[in-house]
Write a protein that holds these residues in place. Structure first.
Motif, PDB file in Angstrom:
ATOM      1  N   ARG A  53       0.835  -1.206   0.000  1.00  0.00           N
ATOM      2  CA  ARG A  53       0.000   0.000   0.000  1.00  0.00           C
ATOM      3  C   ARG A  53       0.867   1.252   0.000  1.00  0.00           C
ATOM      4  N   ASP A  54       1.920   1.245   0.818  1.00  0.00           N
ATOM      5  CA  ASP A  54       2.814   2.405   0.877  1.00  0.00           C
ATOM      6  C   ASP A  54       3.496   2.646  -0.469  1.00  0.00           C
ATOM      7  N   ARG A  55       3.950   1.557  -1.106  1.00  0.00           N
ATOM      8  CA  ARG A  55       4.584   1.697  -2.427  1.00  0.00           C
ATOM      9  C   ARG A  55       3.592   2.241  -3.441  1.00  0.00           C
ATOM     10  N   ASP A  56       2.364   1.742  -3.391  1.00  0.00           N
ATOM     11  CA  ASP A  56       1.334   2.192  -4.325  1.00  0.00           C
ATOM     12  C   ASP A  56       1.010   3.665  -4.096  1.00  0.00           C
ATOM     13  N   ARG A  57       0.913   4.070  -2.819  1.00  0.00           N
ATOM     14  CA  ARG A  57       0.663   5.476  -2.498  1.00  0.00           C
ATOM     15  C   ARG A  57       1.775   6.368  -3.020  1.00  0.00           C
ATOM     16  N   ALA A  58       3.012   5.948  -2.806  1.00  0.00           N
ATOM     17  CA  ALA A  58       4.155   6.736  -3.272  1.00  0.00           C
ATOM     18  C   ALA A  58       4.166   6.821  -4.799  1.00  0.00           C
TER      19      ALA A  58
END
Length: 108
Positions: A53-58
């Protein structure tokens, strides 16, 4: 509140517990080991989802920033292209003011 894990995770945990089973180990001990492995698998999956999720948000933020930068650049170009004669106005006013000054001082 107990979180229910999937059957696949439970089966994988039990297989791992049985594969590492020592001679003389009871079924109850094997089940406890399987529960520990199951918790570990669940925690790993939770962390993996969080990182994804963090990678996708970034990634989405980078895409939005690029889109904003491109739209700002395009807007500036469009302003220049929509009114190409806009730079004649200051020069025209300068020429008119010089003509007025020359007229006042030399032709009075």
């Amino acid at each position: 509140m107990t979180k229910v894990t999937s059957n696949e995770t439970q089966n994988d945990a039990m297989k791992m517990a049985k594969s590492t089973q020592k001679p003389g180990q009871t079924k109850e001990q094997t089940k406890l080991i399987a529960l520990g492995i199951e918790k570990g698998i669940s925690e790993y999956k939770k962390q993996h989802k969080s990182k994804a999720r963090d990678r996708d948000r970034a990634r989405k933020q980078v895409i939005k920033a690029k889109a904003r930068a491109n739209s700002d650049h395009i807007d500036t170009e469009q302003l220049i292209e929509t009114n190409p004669k806009a730079h004649y106005l200051p020069w025209g006013l300068l020429v008119l003011s010089w003509i007025g000054f020359i007229n006042v001082y030399f032709f009075q």
